[in-house]
Design a protein around this motif. Structure first.
Motif, PDB file in Angstrom:
ATOM      1  N   ALA A 152       0.834  -1.198   0.000  1.00 48.99           N
ATOM      2  CA  ALA A 152       0.000   0.000   0.000  1.00 48.99           C
ATOM      3  C   ALA A 152       0.864   1.242   0.000  1.00 48.99           C
ATOM      4  O   ALA A 152       2.058   1.208   0.307  1.00 48.99           O
ATOM      5  CB  ALA A 152      -0.936   0.002   1.212  1.00 48.99           C
ATOM      6  N   GLY A 153       0.242   2.367  -0.357  1.00 55.36           N
ATOM      7  CA  GLY A 153       0.903   3.657  -0.348  1.00 55.36           C
ATOM      8  C   GLY A 153      -0.058   4.731   0.087  1.00 55.36           C
ATOM      9  O   GLY A 153      -1.279   4.578  -0.003  1.00 55.36           O
ATOM     10  N   GLY A 154       0.481   5.855   0.567  1.00 50.27           N
ATOM     11  CA  GLY A 154      -0.336   6.952   1.017  1.00 50.27           C
ATOM     12  C   GLY A 154      -0.549   6.883   2.524  1.00 50.27           C
ATOM     13  O   GLY A 154       0.000   6.006   3.204  1.00 50.27           O
ATOM     14  N   PRO A 155      -1.324   7.798   3.063  1.00 50.08           N
ATOM     15  CA  PRO A 155      -1.993   8.893   2.353  1.00 50.08           C
ATOM     16  C   PRO A 155      -1.000   9.913   1.772  1.00 50.08           C
ATOM     17  O   PRO A 155       0.025  10.182   2.368  1.00 50.08           O
ATOM     18  CB  PRO A 155      -2.881   9.533   3.422  1.00 50.08           C
ATOM     19  N   ALA A 156      -1.370  10.452   0.601  1.00 46.40           N
ATOM     20  CA  ALA A 156      -0.557  11.459  -0.071  1.00 46.40           C
ATOM     21  C   ALA A 156      -1.481  12.319  -0.923  1.00 46.40           C
ATOM     22  O   ALA A 156      -2.567  11.889  -1.318  1.00 46.40           O
ATOM     23  CB  ALA A 156       0.507  10.802  -0.935  1.00 46.40           C
ATOM     24  N   TRP A 157      -1.026  13.543  -1.187  1.00 49.20           N
ATOM     25  CA  TRP A 157      -1.826  14.457  -1.990  1.00 49.20           C
ATOM     26  C   TRP A 157      -1.361  14.419  -3.438  1.00 49.20           C
ATOM     27  O   TRP A 157      -0.162  14.374  -3.713  1.00 49.20           O
ATOM     28  CB  TRP A 157      -1.682  15.881  -1.461  1.00 49.20           C
ATOM     29  N   ILE A 158      -2.334  14.438  -4.336  1.00 42.74           N
ATOM     30  CA  ILE A 158      -2.027  14.649  -5.747  1.00 42.74           C
ATOM     31  C   ILE A 158      -2.743  15.912  -6.191  1.00 42.74           C
ATOM     32  O   ILE A 158      -3.872  16.178  -5.784  1.00 42.74           O
ATOM     33  CB  ILE A 158      -2.437  13.447  -6.633  1.00 42.74           C
ATOM     34  N   VAL A 159      -2.027  16.698  -6.975  1.00 43.43           N
ATOM     35  CA  VAL A 159      -2.531  17.992  -7.438  1.00 43.43           C
ATOM     36  C   VAL A 159      -2.660  17.943  -8.948  1.00 43.43           C
ATOM     37  O   VAL A 159      -1.796  17.391  -9.642  1.00 43.43           O
ATOM     38  CB  VAL A 159      -1.578  19.132  -7.016  1.00 43.43           C
ATOM     39  N   GLU A 160      -3.721  18.500  -9.452  1.00 38.86           N
ATOM     40  CA  GLU A 160      -3.928  18.523 -10.891  1.00 38.86           C
ATOM     41  C   GLU A 160      -2.768  19.251 -11.566  1.00 38.86           C
ATOM     42  O   GLU A 160      -2.467  20.403 -11.247  1.00 38.86           O
ATOM     43  CB  GLU A 160      -5.247  19.209 -11.213  1.00 38.86           C
ATOM     44  N   GLY A 161      -2.088  18.542 -12.463  1.00 43.71           N
ATOM     45  CA  GLY A 161      -0.940  19.124 -13.142  1.00 43.71           C
ATOM     46  C   GLY A 161       0.363  18.950 -12.403  1.00 43.71           C
ATOM     47  O   GLY A 161       1.412  19.347 -12.909  1.00 43.71           O
ATOM     48  N   GLY A 162       0.325  18.367 -11.180  1.00 36.01           N
ATOM     49  CA  GLY A 162       1.544  18.200 -10.399  1.00 36.01           C
ATOM     50  C   GLY A 162       2.103  16.795 -10.517  1.00 36.01           C
ATOM     51  O   GLY A 162       1.497  15.898 -11.118  1.00 36.01           O
ATOM     52  N   PRO A 163       3.288  16.550  -9.927  1.00 30.86           N
ATOM     53  CA  PRO A 163       3.896  15.221  -9.981  1.00 30.86           C
ATOM     54  C   PRO A 163       3.127  14.234  -9.121  1.00 30.86           C
ATOM     55  O   PRO A 163       2.382  14.607  -8.205  1.00 30.86           O
ATOM     56  CB  PRO A 163       5.309  15.467  -9.444  1.00 30.86           C
ATOM     57  N   LEU A 164       3.309  12.956  -9.393  1.00 29.02           N
ATOM     58  CA  LEU A 164       2.624  11.897  -8.663  1.00 29.02           C
ATOM     59  C   LEU A 164       3.495  11.389  -7.519  1.00 29.02           C
ATOM     60  O   LEU A 164       4.721  11.367  -7.626  1.00 29.02           O
ATOM     61  CB  LEU A 164       2.288  10.731  -9.598  1.00 29.02           C
ATOM     62  N   PRO A 165       2.890  10.955  -6.427  1.00 29.19           N
ATOM     63  CA  PRO A 165       3.670  10.336  -5.349  1.00 29.19           C
ATOM     64  C   PRO A 165       4.326   9.046  -5.845  1.00 29.19           C
ATOM     65  O   PRO A 165       3.829   8.378  -6.753  1.00 29.19           O
ATOM     66  CB  PRO A 165       2.624  10.049  -4.268  1.00 29.19           C
ATOM     67  N   ASP A 166       5.438   8.696  -5.238  1.00 30.42           N
ATOM     68  CA  ASP A 166       6.126   7.464  -5.607  1.00 30.42           C
ATOM     69  C   ASP A 166       5.212   6.271  -5.352  1.00 30.42           C
ATOM     70  O   ASP A 166       4.607   6.136  -4.273  1.00 30.42           O
ATOM     71  CB  ASP A 166       7.416   7.308  -4.797  1.00 30.42           C
ATOM     72  N   GLY A 167       5.114   5.401  -6.346  1.00 28.10           N
ATOM     73  CA  GLY A 167       4.318   4.187  -6.209  1.00 28.10           C
ATOM     74  C   GLY A 167       2.935   4.279  -6.792  1.00 28.10           C
ATOM     75  O   GLY A 167       2.287   3.245  -7.043  1.00 28.10           O
ATOM     76  N   LEU A 168       2.419   5.480  -6.997  1.00 28.21           N
ATOM     77  CA  LEU A 168       1.082   5.644  -7.569  1.00 28.21           C
ATOM     78  C   LEU A 168       1.192   5.723  -9.080  1.00 28.21           C
ATOM     79  O   LEU A 168       1.879   6.595  -9.616  1.00 28.21           O
ATOM     80  CB  LEU A 168       0.412   6.900  -7.018  1.00 28.21           C
ATOM     81  N   THR A 169       0.508   4.797  -9.772  1.00 24.52           N
ATOM     82  CA  THR A 169       0.577   4.784 -11.229  1.00 24.52           C
ATOM     83  C   THR A 169      -0.284   5.893 -11.813  1.00 24.52           C
ATOM     84  O   THR A 169      -1.235   6.386 -11.176  1.00 24.52           O
ATOM     85  CB  THR A 169       0.111   3.436 -11.781  1.00 24.52           C
ATOM     86  N   ARG A 170       0.046   6.282 -13.033  1.00 28.28           N
ATOM     87  CA  ARG A 170      -0.709   7.341 -13.688  1.00 28.28           C
ATOM     88  C   ARG A 170      -2.148   6.905 -13.944  1.00 28.28           C
ATOM     89  O   ARG A 170      -3.077   7.725 -13.882  1.00 28.28           O
ATOM     90  CB  ARG A 170      -0.023   7.728 -14.996  1.00 28.28           C
ATOM     91  N   ALA A 171      -2.362   5.617 -14.242  1.00 25.50           N
ATOM     92  CA  ALA A 171      -3.729   5.146 -14.512  1.00 25.50           C
ATOM     93  C   ALA A 171      -4.612   5.315 -13.273  1.00 25.50           C
ATOM     94  O   ALA A 171      -5.762   5.766 -13.370  1.00 25.50           O
ATOM     95  CB  ALA A 171      -3.693   3.686 -14.953  1.00 25.50           C
TER      96      ALA A 171
END
Length: 658
Positions: A152-171
């Motif tokens: 598992a990964g997170g909790p983490a924030w993702i922002v529209e247009g920003g980079p993704l946290p490590d481990g979270l796929t783009r899909a």
């Protein structure tokens, strides 16, 4: 891409070069760092001043991956296996080769295979069940315990247009970006099993940190700076309108005498035949000989030793030994040695005269040469094949040559027609009438000095004649257009200069503005250097302080500065006579088209006699020649090059040693 072999030729201990040697490189590095720091600071200032531009949607997410291969398999009941078999009987059907039709393998025969397949599917079902339970817990805002074998990964924030946290796929991130609320969760297929992603919190107006949006901040700041530059260029244009006017304009009439189609040109057969006879050398193929050779060089051995060794090799060849084997063993030609001395087909003019004469003298009856002496040493040649030159018959090339000659005739006819038109058209009106009577294409056009060239205005001679033509007159000659044919032109009127619109000269205005700004900066640096020198600061320190460069050329009267050329007032400043003549150690600031020039007189030398000057020049040339020769020889040693043309392979004699 593969393997690299590195050989260390020479090593030397670490050393610190003098500042003067690396000042240019250091200055470039410092300048690059300064530009990078300025760009980063400008982006940060833009971010602070336009925070509303960076507010965006954000999601606090968790995610997990469940690997079905890590789920412990269950032991199936017999009823489970039979039920699975009944549902998949088609997979165990086959055609009886003896004619019994489609047969299904009985359960007892495939029971082990059924059990394996059932366990695999049961693992997948169990993995999906666990993923669904985890997704339901996360969607209800509960933590939910991770199943065995899950990552598992997170909790983490993702922002529209920003980079993704490590481990979270783009899909998975793209799935979350489609939600406008939280908590929510989703189960999706994964190559190893299933993935679960959940949005724990949703913020519709999140202000991400500068580090998250740095690329976007830089891009927006660059756009804003570009808009500012455009506005500045527009203001510069408005205040310098006179700089953005064309020269005088010319309103012209162009009449074209086109080349007639070659199919309509009657070319006498005698002219085609004469062209054939005059160009025989270009039409045919020259004779060639396919030879191989053995070279014994005389650069590292005496001439007698080289000749004696070549003679022994020739004797062995005459006794029937293999030429290729002896070439690989004895030849000193690096380009052909490994190929058994094979040089391929050789044409006349491709080798030195002695070699060429011997090669073309060989015949099938006498394929082996004697010793052939050239500047490279002693050669022994062998003929492998001869190709005689071939000249095509007139009948073979008559059609193609007819096209070439017809094109020449067409060009002549078009030019004669243009010259006749020029003689009979004495004015603009007459030229227009003549073109209509002869059905020749005509066009009107305008061209302003300083504007891009197009159409007949691109012809150099035509533009030159326009400068001396009177309105209403026909220009004094015909002009060859490489595409259209021959052009006869007349000047209708001379137009006043035209004010160019800003959009036409936007880039030029922006560049002029930048140049003006750089000149102001250079002027400020010159003022700083002048103040430092006036305060008594040493020349070297003052120059380094402002980032300028110093050269110390030896100058003579009227020679000018290297890479700069003559500078107004420099000769009188250095050589006098006059009250302004510099004393040794004094300096002066001169204004030149390229910027401020600071000159310091280091020393004066007595005039030399003409013989001493000539000797000095000769010595300088000798030193330069020897240094260049040594440099080339070192390159030859480090990077061997095979020169295929023997006339280019000849080595020049070395200059005198220093």
């Amino acid at each position: 891409d593969g393997m690299t072999i590195v050989r260390v030729e020479r090593a030397r201990p670490n050393s610190v070069p003098p500042l003067a040697q690396i000042a240019v490189d250091l200055r470039a590095r410092l300048r690059a760092r300064k530009i990078e720091a300025e760009d980063a600071a400008a982006a940060r200032r833009f971010y602070d001043a336009h925070r509303d531009s960076f507010t965006t949607r954000a999601w606090q997410v968790r995610w997990a991956f469940l690997d079905s291969s890590k789920v412990a398999p269950r032991s199936p009941r017999e009823a489970d296996l039979r039920a699975w078999y009944e549902g998949h009987q088609a997979e165990f059907a086959h055609l009886d080769p003896s004619g019994g039709g489609i047969q299904t393998r009985p359960y007892d025969e495939v029971r082990d295979q059924v059990a394996r397949r059932w366990r695999v599917e049961d693992r997948v079902r169990e993995t999906r069940r666990r993923a669904d339970e985890l997704a339901v817990a996360w969607a209800r805002g509960r933590g939910g315990s991770l199943p065995q074998g899950a990552t598992a990964g997170g909790p983490a924030w993702i922002v529209e247009g920003g980079p993704l946290p490590d481990g979270l796929t783009r899909a998975l991130a793209d799935s979350v970006r489609g939600w406008d609320g939280a908590p929510r969760a989703l189960v999706v297929s994964d190559p190893a099993g299933y993935a679960v992603v959940a949005a724990l919190r949703y913020d519709a107006r999140n202000l991400p940190g500068f580090e998250v949006v740095t690329p976007r901040a830089r891009s927006l700041e660059a756009d804003a700076r570009l808009a500012t530059e455009r506005a500045g260029a527009r203001a510069w244009y408005d205040s310098h309108l006179a700089d953005y006017q064309t020269g005088p304009g010319y309103s012209m009439l162009f009449v074209t005498s086109p080349l007639p189609p070659t199919a309509r040109v009657n070319v006498p057969a005698a002219d085609i035949e004469r062209y054939y006879k005059e160009h025989l050398a270009e039409l045919g193929t020259p004779p060639e000989v396919h030879v191989r050779h053995i070279l014994v060089m005389n650069d590292k051995k005496s001439d007698a030793e080289a000749r004696e060794l070549a003679g022994r090799i020739l004797s062995r060849l005459k006794r029937g030994e293999d030429f290729a084997a002896l070439a690989r063993e004895y030849s000193e030609d690096p380009g052909s040695k490994d190929h058994g001395g094979d040089l391929g087909f050789v044409r006349r003019g491709a080798t030195v005269p002695a070699f060429e004469q011997a090669a073309f003298a060989l015949t099938a009856a006498q394929p082996l040469s004697g010793l052939v002496h050239t500047q490279f040493g002693y050669h022994v040649l062998q003929l492998l094949e001869r190709r005689d030159g071939r000249t095509p018959s007139f009948a073979d090339v008559r059609v193609d040559l007819g096209q070439k000659v017809a094109l020449q005739f067409a060009d002549t006819l078009a030019r004669k027609a243009a010259l006749d038109l020029l003689r009979k058209a004495g004015s603009w009106d007459s030229l227009l009438a003549q073109s209509a009577d002869r059905l020749l294409p005509s066009q009107f056009g305008q061209w302003y000095q300083g504007q891009p060239l197009a159409g007949p205005a691109a012809l150099d001679g035509l533009r030159a004649d326009l400068l001396n033509a009177a309105p209403g007159s026909v220009l004094p000659r015909v002009y060859r257009d490489p595409i259209q044919g021959y052009v006869v032109a007349a000047l209708d009127s001379i137009l006043p200069p035209k004010q160019l619109e800003f959009e036409e000269v936007r880039d030029r205005a922006r560049e002029d503005q930048r140049l003006d700004a750089s000149r102001r900066v250079a002027r400020e640096r010159g003022d700083r250097l002048a103040r430092d020198l006036e305060s008594g600061m040493p020349w070297e320190r003052a120059v380094e302080t402002v980032g300028a460069e110093t050269t110390t050329p030896l100058m003579g009267r009227g020679l000018g500065l290297p890479s700069v050329g003559p500078v107004a007032g420099l000769d009188s400043l250095l050589f006098g006579p006059g009250a302004d003549t510099l004393a040794v150690g004094a300096w002066r600031r001169l204004d030149t088209p390229r910027g401020d020039l600071f000159v310091q007189l280091l020393e004066r030398t007595l005039p030399e006699t003409s013989s001493a000057t000539a000797a000095r020049g000769q010595l300088r040339a000798t030193v330069l020649n020897r240094r260049m020769y040594d440099y080339i020889e070192r390159l030859r040693e480090r990077h061997p090059v095979e020169v295929l043309r023997s006339d280019l392979a000849e080595r020049i004699p070395p200059p005198p040693a220093l």
